[in-house]
Design a protein around this motif. Structure first.
Motif, mmCIF file in Angstrom:
data_model
loop_
_atom_site.group_PDB
_atom_site.id
_atom_site.type_symbol
_atom_site.label_atom_id
_atom_site.label_comp_id
_atom_site.label_asym_id
_atom_site.label_seq_id
_atom_site.Cartn_x
_atom_site.Cartn_y
_atom_site.Cartn_z
ATOM 1 N N GLY A 113 0.392 9.741 14.755
ATOM 2 C CA GLY A 113 0.936 9.213 13.261
ATOM 3 C C GLY A 113 1.717 10.382 12.678
ATOM 4 O O GLY A 113 2.780 9.945 12.022
ATOM 5 N N THR A 114 1.461 11.605 12.668
ATOM 6 C CA THR A 114 2.354 12.434 11.956
ATOM 7 C C THR A 114 3.650 12.503 12.535
ATOM 8 O O THR A 114 4.564 12.493 11.811
ATOM 9 N N GLU A 115 3.843 12.670 14.040
ATOM 10 C CA GLU A 115 5.114 12.469 14.740
ATOM 11 C C GLU A 115 5.812 11.292 14.127
ATOM 12 O O GLU A 115 6.999 11.157 13.720
ATOM 13 N N ALA A 149 -0.984 8.869 -0.116
ATOM 14 C CA ALA A 149 -0.266 8.641 1.170
ATOM 15 C C ALA A 149 -0.795 10.033 1.986
ATOM 16 O O ALA A 149 -1.082 11.143 1.643
ATOM 17 N N HIS A 150 -0.800 9.858 3.403
ATOM 18 C CA HIS A 150 -1.244 10.900 4.056
ATOM 19 C C HIS A 150 -0.399 12.045 4.172
ATOM 20 O O HIS A 150 0.756 12.114 3.533
ATOM 21 N N PRO A 151 -1.287 13.217 4.253
ATOM 22 C CA PRO A 151 -0.366 14.682 4.036
ATOM 23 C C PRO A 151 0.883 14.469 4.958
ATOM 24 O O PRO A 151 1.516 15.652 4.770
ATOM 25 N N CYS A 225 -0.555 3.373 10.041
ATOM 26 C CA CYS A 225 -1.206 4.208 11.162
ATOM 27 C C CYS A 225 -2.599 3.488 11.324
ATOM 28 O O CYS A 225 -3.247 3.434 12.319
ATOM 29 N N LEU A 226 -3.019 3.479 10.356
ATOM 30 C CA LEU A 226 -4.691 2.906 10.301
ATOM 31 C C LEU A 226 -4.818 1.416 10.638
ATOM 32 O O LEU A 226 -5.586 0.927 11.414
ATOM 33 N N GLY A 227 -3.952 0.690 9.799
ATOM 34 C CA GLY A 227 -3.978 -0.800 9.691
ATOM 35 C C GLY A 227 -3.075 -1.526 10.740
ATOM 36 O O GLY A 227 -3.375 -2.605 11.014
ATOM 37 N N LEU A 258 -1.571 4.108 17.984
ATOM 38 C CA LEU A 258 -2.430 3.361 19.233
ATOM 39 C C LEU A 258 -3.661 4.041 19.450
ATOM 40 O O LEU A 258 -4.625 3.416 19.898
ATOM 41 N N HIS A 259 -3.587 5.278 18.782
ATOM 42 C CA HIS A 259 -5.069 6.058 19.338
ATOM 43 C C HIS A 259 -5.933 6.132 18.171
ATOM 44 O O HIS A 259 -7.029 6.664 18.041
ATOM 45 N N LYS A 260 -5.803 4.895 17.446
ATOM 46 C CA LYS A 260 -6.958 4.566 16.238
ATOM 47 C C LYS A 260 -7.369 3.256 16.721
ATOM 48 O O LYS A 260 -7.901 3.311 17.757
HETATM 49 C C1 LIG Z 1 -4.310 9.061 10.761
HETATM 50 C C2 LIG Z 1 -3.480 8.959 9.743
HETATM 51 C C3 LIG Z 1 -2.132 9.553 9.946
HETATM 52 C C4 LIG Z 1 -1.632 10.652 10.703
HETATM 53 O O1 LIG Z 1 -1.953 10.501 12.047
HETATM 54 P P1 LIG Z 1 -2.386 11.667 13.199
HETATM 55 O O2 LIG Z 1 -2.587 10.743 14.298
HETATM 56 O O3 LIG Z 1 -3.419 12.072 12.822
HETATM 57 O O4 LIG Z 1 -1.215 12.669 13.432
HETATM 58 C C5 LIG Z 1 -1.169 8.991 8.901
HETATM 59 N N1 LIG Z 1 -1.660 8.179 8.020
HETATM 60 C C6 LIG Z 1 -2.637 7.426 8.239
HETATM 61 C C7 LIG Z 1 -3.098 6.496 7.175
HETATM 62 C C8 LIG Z 1 -3.510 8.067 9.021
HETATM 63 O O5 LIG Z 1 -4.695 7.412 8.902
#
Ligand SMILES: *Cc1c(COP(=O)(O)O)cnc(C)c1O
Length: 478
Positions: A113-115, A149-151, A225-227, A258-260
């Motif tokens: 997600g970060t990338e 929002a995510h860091p 990323c989550l949803g 994809l990894h969530k």
């Molecule tokens: C997990 C997550 C990210 C970042 O994903 P990583 O795979 O940890 O780099 C970004 N946004 C949300 C909402 C997330 O839950």
């Protein structure tokens, strides 16, 4: 149970500083791996509420076998490995369909997600610059980011020299539209919304943010990323899901991990764009290298073929009906946990979470003390601030753990009511686990404090290797 359980020092001190003189045989190696793993979080029994998304041993075996098959393949060269190009293209096409992207959609697979977020910010920055290259070459671009929002957005801003303009959330924990409207300036490159955000699990008002973006002629990145792999399925099951995908006017890109909830091996995410022109601003091209013309779509150079192939295999083996069943199981498990939490006197859930991610808090009790008690019972508990709460991400794997968790939570709440644990000064929220203490002095630079913790946690000299949960030993280092 004691407070010390929660604060215990990470074990497994580092021992080796040299290569073993001779290679260690496989069996001895595995004994050591298993022994070293002993104190890791117990995700196998569903005792973690973040970090892992385990579906089944069978699914993990399949992904491992596919990974093994493509172990040496390298996605850096689509010419050498057309197989990986095909897998990636199909993964992206399947995701684009799920995200209702239309025929002009484009995108890339990434390492996480970060990338995905870093790349989306880069694409928006460079697209914005390309529109008025002379005037914009030297101005610092801005991005409007909800505090929920995510860091990774703050990280992207730092890496890419974009100034984040933070806006708060409303009383339902969704991005504050008025604040977002006011935050837009003539150097804003894009807005950000989450579907859902991590801390509260609520979907931001994406349709309204989209209108704002269209009006200001800027982009809107939706962090799904989550949803991304769950919302489309729970919507089909009849749950209420606000519009969030590429079909919403104004949405220019979406990140989907994809990894969530895609249950792929770790290291797999995707970023999708409404059109190729924006995607192209993500690329890196270098034409003067003696080694030849170099071009790379994402941040990585070498791209592990096993990850690409196994993410494809995850989508293919689970399939549409499989993800629908998993979504049903996820929501049923979530509802069981939520009902159990609400049945405990004084407990409430923050806002109106859309799916399986949410935070809850006890009224008038110390969240961190309750978390500490649960931790002593063998759970890994994520706590957060604003407001103080416990954070859960629920997966079908948690079904077997629900009753024990609720029992332990009830027990912890009762015990805490009868004889509260002594409160700890400067307690910080534990999310991904850098530290559980805040700086002692109110005026201390929190980010410098975090950096010093990172420095000792990730030191390789062995002496400081135990810094993770213990702020006290780092006083002198600061
Ligand atoms: C997990 C997550 C990210 C970042 O994903 P990583 O795979 O940890 O780099 C970004 N946004 C949300 C909402 C997330 O839950």
């Amino acid at each position: 149970m004691e407070q010390d359980e929660y604060d215990k020092e990470p074990p497994t001190p580092m021992e080796r500083t040299r290569l073993p003189p001779n290679g260690i045989p496989r069996s001895a190696l595995f004994s050591e791996l298993v022994a070293t793993e002993r104190d890791d979080a117990n995700w196998r029994d569903g005792r973690t509420w973040s970090l892992t998304y385990h579906l089944s041993d069978e699914h993990a075996d399949l992904l491992t076998d596919v990974y093994r098959h493509f172990f040496s393949a390298n996605g850096l060269s689509p010419a050498a490995f057309p197989s990986l190009r095909k897998f990636e293209a199909e993964v992206l096409a399947m995701l684009a369909t799920l995200m209702r992207g239309g025929p002009r959609a484009a995108g890339s697979m990434t390492s996480g997600g970060t990338e995905s977020i870093l790349l989306a910010v880069k694409a928006h920055r460079d697209s914005w610059r390309s529109k008025q290259p002379r005037r914009r070459a030297h101005s610092v671009p801005e991005m409007v980011v909800p505090t929920s929002a995510h860091p990774a957005f703050a990280k992207a801003a730092t890496y890419l020299d974009v100034r984040p303009v933070f806006v708060g959330v409303d009383e339902t924990f969704r991005a504050d539209l008025n604040a977002a409207t006011e935050a837009i300036s003539d150097v804003t490159i894009c807005l950000v919304g989450s579907a859902p955000c991590y801390p509260y699990g609520v979907v931001d008002p994406i349709a309204d943010l989209g209108s704002l973006a269209l009006e200001a002629e800027i982009g809107l990145h939706v962090d799904a990323c989550l949803g991304g792999m769950l919302l489309p399925f729970i919507e089909r099951l009849g749950y209420s899901v606000p519009p969030f995908d590429l079909s919403v006017p104004g949405v220019s890109s979406v990140s989907v991990d994809l990894h969530k909830y895609g249950y792929a091996a770790k290291g797999a995410s995707a970023v999708l764009y409404c059109e190729r022109a924006l995607h192209e601003h993500q690329f890196f091209a270098f034409g003067t290298w003696p080694g030849g013309l170099y071009g790379s779509p994402t941040m990585l150079g070498t791209r592990p073929g096993g990850i690409i192939a196994s993410a494809w295999a995850s989508l293919m083996s689970i399939g549409d009906s499989g993800y629908l069943d998993l979504a049903r199981a996820t929501m049923e498990t979530t509802e069981l946990i939520k009902a159990g939490i609400l049945a405990i006197p004084g407990m409430s859930i923050l806002g109106h979470p859309t799916m399986s991610v949410f935070a809850f808090a006890p009224d008038g009790q110390n969240v961190f003390s309750i978390a500490r008690r649960l931790q002593a019972d063998g759970w890994r508990i994520d706590t957060q601030r604003q407001p103080d709460s416990i954070h859960l991400i629920v997966t079908p794997h948690h079904r077997k753990a629900v009753h024990r968790f609720l029992e332990d939570l009830r027990g912890a709440a009762v015990a805490e009511r009868c004889s509260p644990l002594p409160e700890k000064a400067n307690e910080a929220a534990l999310l991904y686990g850098v530290t559980t203490v805040m700086p002692a002095a109110a005026d201390e630079d929190v980010e410098a404090f975090i950096r010093s913790h990172l420095s000792s946690t990730y030191s390789i000299d062995g002496r400081n290797a135990k810094g993770r949960n213990d702020g006290r030993t780092h006083g002198d280092a600061r």
